[in-house]
Write a protein that holds these residues in place. Structure first.
Motif, PDB file in Angstrom:
ATOM      1  N   ARG A  11       0.753  -1.373  -0.090  1.00  0.00           N
ATOM      2  CA  ARG A  11      -0.140  -0.078  -0.122  1.00  0.00           C
ATOM      3  C   ARG A  11       0.818   1.351  -0.013  1.00  0.00           C
ATOM      4  NH1 ARG A  11      -3.786  -2.740   3.994  1.00  0.00           N
ATOM      5  NH2 ARG A  11      -5.746  -3.122   2.928  1.00  0.00           N
ATOM      6  N   SER A  41      -7.134  -4.073  -3.470  1.00  0.00           N
ATOM      7  CA  SER A  41      -8.586  -3.999  -2.862  1.00  0.00           C
ATOM      8  C   SER A  41      -9.246  -5.339  -3.343  1.00  0.00           C
ATOM      9  CB  SER A  41      -9.287  -2.724  -3.385  1.00  0.00           C
ATOM     10  OG  SER A  41     -10.544  -2.795  -2.874  1.00  0.00           O
ATOM     11  N   ARG A  67     -17.640  -2.483   4.952  1.00  0.00           N
ATOM     12  CA  ARG A  67     -17.178  -1.260   3.918  1.00  0.00           C
ATOM     13  C   ARG A  67     -17.594   0.222   4.693  1.00  0.00           C
ATOM     14  NH1 ARG A  67     -13.479  -2.432   1.198  1.00  0.00           N
ATOM     15  NH2 ARG A  67     -14.021  -0.836  -0.107  1.00  0.00           N
ATOM     16  N   GLU A 139     -14.404   1.918  -6.939  1.00  0.00           N
ATOM     17  CA  GLU A 139     -14.529   0.819  -5.910  1.00  0.00           C
ATOM     18  C   GLU A 139     -15.724   0.431  -5.413  1.00  0.00           C
ATOM     19  OE1 GLU A 139     -11.563  -0.396  -3.287  1.00  0.00           O
ATOM     20  OE2 GLU A 139      -9.951   1.088  -3.755  1.00  0.00           O
ATOM     21  N   TYR A 291      -4.844   4.965   3.359  1.00  0.00           N
ATOM     22  CA  TYR A 291      -6.051   5.354   2.901  1.00  0.00           C
ATOM     23  C   TYR A 291      -6.449   6.884   3.196  1.00  0.00           C
ATOM     24  CZ  TYR A 291     -11.244   5.752   3.083  1.00  0.00           C
ATOM     25  OH  TYR A 291     -12.782   6.251   2.766  1.00  0.00           O
TER      26      TYR A 291
END
Length: 656
Positions: A11, A41, A67, A139, A291
């Protein structure tokens, strides 16, 4: 799934190039970090789903709860802080547009919204604080349908059949993306059907891992290590070697995506030098923050650019430092607590998520419907900053489509009750110039057609790579002229710097091609342009084509930008404007070629009418209190009228 430190490190490999690229610090292909994220992902989500499905405990509600815990906390915190900053900093027109992006981002439609607005590398992307949310849209749109499709695939076809089905759909998605590069490259970049194959690649990897299909790599240590090095090399090649002229995504995206897949696969099968690197504490720590880093970095960059009209190396570094601090605080005090099921229940997560989504959609729509809250700022500032106050009153004459041309819905402007004898053709720069030309025509007792459209290039046989609409648009214009024998003269102007080089203050790497395109990228633009002008002259026998020069362009001529740079100062100053040296550099990218073309080709002339906008030192933004430009590359209606005398002399010289 068993925790893998190397995937967290991967990542980091994804996010750092994105941050460096967006901060203007190098790595021209840093945008491929998003593709690395997509593969990761797809791998992680599919692995989790497979485990639940095999144990007969899969729950769609449970999936969306996870999520929500993962995506919403940091996203909502970023939107809240960014919206507060936007209300303080942005001028009304920009804040109203920002409101639309808030609503779209909250509903995970940011990719669709920004697709309708502009390309990734163009149109002042730095002024849109939520532009980076397009990838979240891709996504989440994918995961709306993927869990159920995977469940059905496993139940009906078992794992191997599901893998084959995913592979087939993925290949179709990749083929569609590659084909779209020649017809609609913006769609290929933003829309999920063209990006799905990247997530599917991660999904296939997860199925292969769960079924033990990758164990053969572990039995050959040399092969596993070699493939891991190859994987990192593929990613680095894209990060360093790609740029705005790279056809992307499509087959080019295979480099970072396959590289990511190789690193995930080899990292599972044994220790490799690359896995050891990825598992370093600093790599895994940044990976855990990735993220939040991705969410926070772009608003800092966008608002810095918004406030200063530039992004220096120092300010870029400061943006990254600030986003790092915000990311850590967001991860530590927002993300982590909400992901703890003992502290926050499912009902609380789902209830608050729904409530905040409704609130943000309402906020976004309110900012838009209330015109960006103009009462925040002095009325004089709003009058200057609102481009609508500086557009001429015949704006309906712009946006001529082939359908309008065929139906005869093209404006005649100039002296009334006269037969049109000329046509003004080109893009929005031509439209902005139109008040001068047609006012001069009125004084001379003549009239002409205005045939302009956003981005229109009347260059026969020339199209922008990735946009298939140009050929039919140019054919419609040629037919329009041929059907009207009275049209003796064609006045043509457009954004010549963009056309000849592909690079301007708001464009990056636009490539123009024709049937002889040789793969040189933007270096071919000049050849394509001159070829297109020659073909246009050949297609319109008996007509004279008068090519005009173009306006100086840049953020220094953008009134809202100048207001921001002056910290909302209202008094125009003589220093506002573009240095004459920059205008001369822009003119040098096209004027010598157009002059040579005119001197060597019958029925083509070149007339520099915009040169009078600049004095010996600068191209001023104001003439006294009169604003001359409505944005960085379009004249205001008042600015256009300063060219009325030059337009009249040109019409007279052409024998009205």
């Amino acid at each position: 799934m068993i925790y893998r430190a190397d995937v967290d490190g991967l990542r980091t490999v994804a996010v750092i190039p994105v941050l460096i690229f967006h901060a203007g610090l190098g790595l021209s292909g840093g945008f491929v970090g998003v593709d690395v994220f997509f593969v990761i992902s797809g791998f992680l989500i599919t692995g989790l789903l497979l485990g639940e499905m095999e144990e007969r405990r899969f729950s769609l509600l449970g999936f969306y709860e996870r999520r929500a815990r993962r995506i919403f906390p940091a996203l909502f915190a970023m939107i809240a802080v960014t919206s507060l900053a936007a209300v303080v900093i942005m001028v009304p027109a920009d804040l109203a547009s920002y409101g639309k992006s808030v609503a779209a981002t909250t509903m995970f439609l940011a990719n669709a919204w920004f697709y309708t607005q502009q390309g990734y590398f163009t149109e002042a992307a730095e002024l849109k604080p939520l532009l980076h949310a397009w990838s979240l849209g891709v996504e989440e749109q994918f995961y709306v349908v993927f869990p159920l499709l995977l469940w059905l695939g496993i139940r009906i076809f078992r794992a191997i059949g599901a893998a084959v089905l995913i592979a087939i759909v993925g290949i179709i998605s990749l083929a569609m993306a590659q084909l779209a590069l020649s017809s609609n490259s913006a769609a290929a970049f933003y829309l999920p059907q063209y990006r799905a194959w990247e997530l599917f690649l991660g999904s296939l990897l997860a199925i292969a891992s769960a079924r033990g299909w990758l164990k053969g790599l572990g039995r050959h240590s040399w092969l596993n290590k070699s493939l891991s090095v190859l994987g990192l090399a593929l990613i680095l090649y894209a990060v360093i070697g790609f740029g705005p002229e790279t056809p992307f995504p499509g087959l080019s995206a295979l480099f970072p995506c396959l590289g990511t897949a190789l690193l995930i696969a080899t990292g599972e099968q044994g220790t490799t030098p690359i896995r050891t690197l990825l598992e370093l504490p600093v790599m895994t720590f940044v990976g855990k923050l990735s993220y939040s880093l991705y969410l926070w970095h772009w608003p800092f960059i966008a608002f810095t650019y918004y406030a200063t009209a530039q992004l220096s190396v120092f300010s870029g570094l400061m943006c990254l430092a600030a986003s790092g601090a915000a990311a850590y605080l967001s991860w530590r005090y927002v993300e982590q607590p909400v992901r703890d099921r003992k502290r926050v229940s499912r009902s609380a997560v789902m209830g608050w998520s729904a409530a905040v989504m409704v609130a943000f959609v309402a906020l976004g729509l309110a900012l838009f419907r209330l015109d960006g809250l103009p009462d925040r700022l002095p009325q004089e500032m709003n009058a200057l900053a609102d481009y609508r106050n500086h557009i001429h009153d015949r704006r309906e004459c712009h946006f001529v489509t082939p359908e309008r041309a065929r139906s005869g819905d093209v404006c005649v402007r100039g002296a009334i009750n006269t037969t049109p004898s000329f046509v003004l053709v080109g893009d929005s720069h031509a439209d902005a110039f139109s008040p001068a030309l047609f006012a001069a025509a009125t004084d001379l007792g003549i009239s002409g057609y205005q045939y302009t459209d956003a981005g229109f290039r009347p260059l026969k046989g020339v199209s922008q790579r990735g946009d298939a609409s140009f050929e039919s648009d140019v054919a419609a214009f040629i037919d329009f002229v041929l059907e009207r024998p009275n049209l003796r003269t064609i006045y043509l102007t457009l954004y010549w710097q963009h056309q000849m080089t592909g690079y301007t203050y708001r464009h990056r790497g636009t490539i123009w091609v024709d049937k002889d395109y040789n793969g040189e990228g933007t270096a071919y633009n000049r050849i394509a342009t001159l070829n297109g002008l020659r073909r246009l002259a050949e297609a319109l026998p008996g007509r004279r084509i008068v090519i005009l020069d173009d306006v100086p362009t840049g953020d220094a001529l953008h009134m809202p930008t100048q207001l921001r740079v002056q910290r909302f100062g209202l008094k125009p100053t003589d220093e506002m404007g573009l240095p004459k040296t920059e205008s001369d550099e822009q003119r040098a990218t096209y004027e010598p070629d157009l002059r040579r073309l005119a001197s060597s080709t019958d029925r083509i002339a070149y007339r520099p009418v915009f040169v009078s906008l600049c004095d010996a030192v600068r191209c001023p933004l104001f003439d006294g209190d009169t604003l001359l430009f409505r944005d960085g590359d379009h004249l205001s209606k008042e600015g256009a009228m300063k060219l009325k005398g030059a337009a009249r002399r040109m019409l007279e010289d052409e024998g009205v």
